[in-house]
Motif scaffolding. Structure first.
Motif, PDB file in Angstrom:
ATOM      1  N   ASN A   1       0.836  -1.198   0.000  1.00 58.17           N
ATOM      2  CA  ASN A   1       0.000   0.000   0.000  1.00 58.17           C
ATOM      3  C   ASN A   1       0.874   1.252   0.000  1.00 58.17           C
TER       4      ASN A   1
ATOM      5  N   ASP B   1       2.249   7.061  -7.829  1.00 58.30           N
ATOM      6  CA  ASP B   1       1.092   6.179  -7.795  1.00 58.30           C
ATOM      7  C   ASP B   1       1.520   4.775  -8.186  1.00 58.30           C
ATOM      8  N   ALA B   2       0.570   3.865  -8.189  1.00 66.82           N
ATOM      9  CA  ALA B   2       0.892   2.463  -8.450  1.00 66.82           C
ATOM     10  C   ALA B   2       1.518   2.276  -9.829  1.00 66.82           C
TER      11      ALA B   2
ATOM     12  N   ALA C   1      -0.161  -3.225 -10.866  1.00 67.98           N
ATOM     13  CA  ALA C   1      -0.909  -2.216 -10.123  1.00 67.98           C
ATOM     14  C   ALA C   1      -2.287  -2.756  -9.787  1.00 67.98           C
TER      15      ALA C   1
ATOM     16  N   SER D   1      -3.298   2.957  -5.827  1.00 68.60           N
ATOM     17  CA  SER D   1      -2.422   3.115  -4.656  1.00 68.60           C
ATOM     18  C   SER D   1      -1.952   1.797  -4.061  1.00 68.60           C
ATOM     19  N   LYS D   2      -2.087   0.718  -4.813  1.00 68.10           N
ATOM     20  CA  LYS D   2      -1.628  -0.581  -4.313  1.00 68.10           C
ATOM     21  C   LYS D   2      -0.858  -1.304  -5.415  1.00 68.10           C
ATOM     22  N   VAL D   3       0.238  -1.924  -5.015  1.00 65.64           N
ATOM     23  CA  VAL D   3       1.068  -2.704  -5.932  1.00 65.64           C
ATOM     24  C   VAL D   3       1.120  -4.140  -5.440  1.00 65.64           C
TER      25      VAL D   3
END
Length: 472
Positions: A59, A73-74, A104, A108-110
């Motif tokens: 996150n 961002d991701a 991605a 906002s998360k990878v």
């Protein structure tokens, strides 16, 4: 001003040690922060969770912008990590051998997947090799960090091979940056680095030599901070090249070399005789580990048992110029081998010119200084790179299925105590088989001018938002 012994050498390619230069300069940041002592904390990522044995969700911190104003961002993080994975020679901690995929999940998360269960993925993401730059950093023929970092300082000017000038990042996500500007100079000459701190041309000077430390101790304007490093100087023996294919010959060399005498004579006590790859007091060091005592008679007996006449051996020893005290160290080892009837010749050169021979195996023995928390803040990266059969930095050309198995088990073990027990088993195996001759555990001395506040000796960070200098 800060004096560093090593400057960028690969056009800022992050898979190389250039990433450490950028991290120490307060420009490059990673998803995870490495705290002294081996713990990790949030940096550009706020949290991480292992969703399956081979998948982690990362996150990202909200509101972070690159220095060019584009958002972190991701998509940007995935692009940066994929660029690192696509390098011709990826970093040991982040390579296709350790990472299966990066995607991605929203903005906002990878999600990062691994080929095998990996309990230490967050540790890998703390290495400067995994630093995150803005997308435009990768659009040219080389990596461009100017304006593309997220850190407290931005590069305003680069003088190739000499220095970088920096100014505070006024939009830094981590809060106010105390210093308005800074300069990092790359000075290989240790004596010159010491002189500049004495004349106030520099305010922080790293890797001060032992003689210079003694000179500086009497100064009222300079404090010398000396810290134990997770770094060991070793005599690397090519296990795939005669005579070191024979374990008894390797053990003979181990017995011939007096690590206490080396520590006292060459390093003036600035270090400790090695007990293996890890130093006493580290949580992964075998509890009963002690330095091997020099025993020339035993060394001669081992050569006899191996069917090798000492007079028939001429060993070529490489000592690269950048190694601290390596020329003196090589000369001492040469004399200690002479005492058991073995002739050693010494080749000195810059590291860049000898590395191809080391990696290809076209050498017999070489001096090497190795940080076992350099590839990532856990010994897994070092052990994987240096001592697995397919390790990317396996200069000793050692291949042992049992060692590989222990390292794989460690990688899949979440509990630190259990994982460290595996590392201790590997260390015992390397020392007992004399895979290399571990010589001494190193310290680093950093000279700091009076008035400097917020500085701590750290392998990844020097210029931080907390660093300041009081007015005289």
């Amino acid at each position: 001003m800060i004096d560093e012994p090593f400057g960028p050498a690969a056009d800022w390619a992050l898979e190389t040690d250039d990433s450490f230069v950028l991290s120490k300069a307060g420009c490059l940041e990673t998803l995870v922060k490495y705290e002294t002592g081996g713990t990790i904390h949030p940096m550009l990522a706020t949290s991480w969770r292992q969703t399956s044995p081979t998948a982690w969700d990362i996150n990202l911190r909200a509101g972070v912008k690159f220095q060019d104003g584009t958002p972190l961002d991701a998509k940007a993080v995935v692009g940066a990590l994929k660029h690192a994975l696509a390098a011709k020679t990826p970093a040991p901690g982040l390579s296709p051998d350790t990472i299966a995929g990066v995607t991605a999940v929203g903005g906002s998360k990878v999600r990062i997947t691994t080929p095998a269960p990996d309990a230490l993925l967050p540790y890998r993401l703390a290495s400067p090799n995994t630093g995150i730059l803005a997308p435009k950093a990768y659009t040219g023929s080389s990596t461009n960090p100017e304006g593309t970092c997220t850190g407290p300082f931005r590069i305003t000017k680069e003088i190739p091979q000499q220095a970088i000038e920096l100014k505070r990042n006024s939009s830094y996500w981590g809060g106010p940056v105390k210093l308005a500007s800074a300069e990092v100079r790359f000075i290989a000459d240790a004596a010159k680095r010491a002189t500049q701190i004495q004349t106030d041309e520099a305010q922080i000077s790293r890797k001060i030599s032992v003689p210079s430390v003694q000179d500086l101790k009497g100064s009222s304007n300079v404090t010398v901070k000396t810290e134990q490093l997770p770094r060991t100087t070793e005599l690397v023996l090519n296990n795939k090249k005669a005579p070191f294919t024979n374990e008894k010959v390797r053990k003979a060399f181990q017995a011939a070399i007096d690590t206490k005498a080396i520590t006292d004579a060459v390093y003036k006590g600035a270090g400790r005789p090695a007990v293996g790859p890890f130093a006493p007091g580290e949580p992964w060091t075998p509890q009963a580990a002690t330095p091997v005592k020099a025993d020339p008679a035993k060394a001669k007996a081992l050569l006899h048992e191996a069917g090798v006449s000492p007079s028939s051996l001429t060993v070529r020893l490489i000592a690269y110029n950048e190694g601290s005290g390596f020329s003196d160290l090589a000369a001492v080892i040469q004399q200690e081998l002479k005492a058991i009837g073995v002739k050693a010749t010494i080749r000195t050169a810059d590291y860049a010119s000898v590395e191809p021979d080391l990696l290809s195996g076209d050498f017999q023995a070489a001096l090497l200084s190795r940080n076992h928390l350099g590839d990532m803040p856990d010994p897994l990266g070092y052990l994987t790179a240096d001592y697995t059969c397919k390790g990317s930095y396996n200069i000793s050309h050692y291949c042992d299925p049992k060692t590989d198995s222990l390292i794989r088990k460690a990688a899949a073990t979440k509990d630190p105590k259990a994982r460290y027990a595996y590392y201790a088993q590997v260390a015992t195996r390397l020392q007992s088989r004399a895979v290399n001759v571990f010589l001494l555990h190193e310290t680093e001395s950093v000279a700091v001018a009076s008035g400097i506040k917020g500085f701590a000796v750290h392998p990844y960070y020097t210029l931080t938002s907390d660093l300041s200098r009081s007015a005289k």
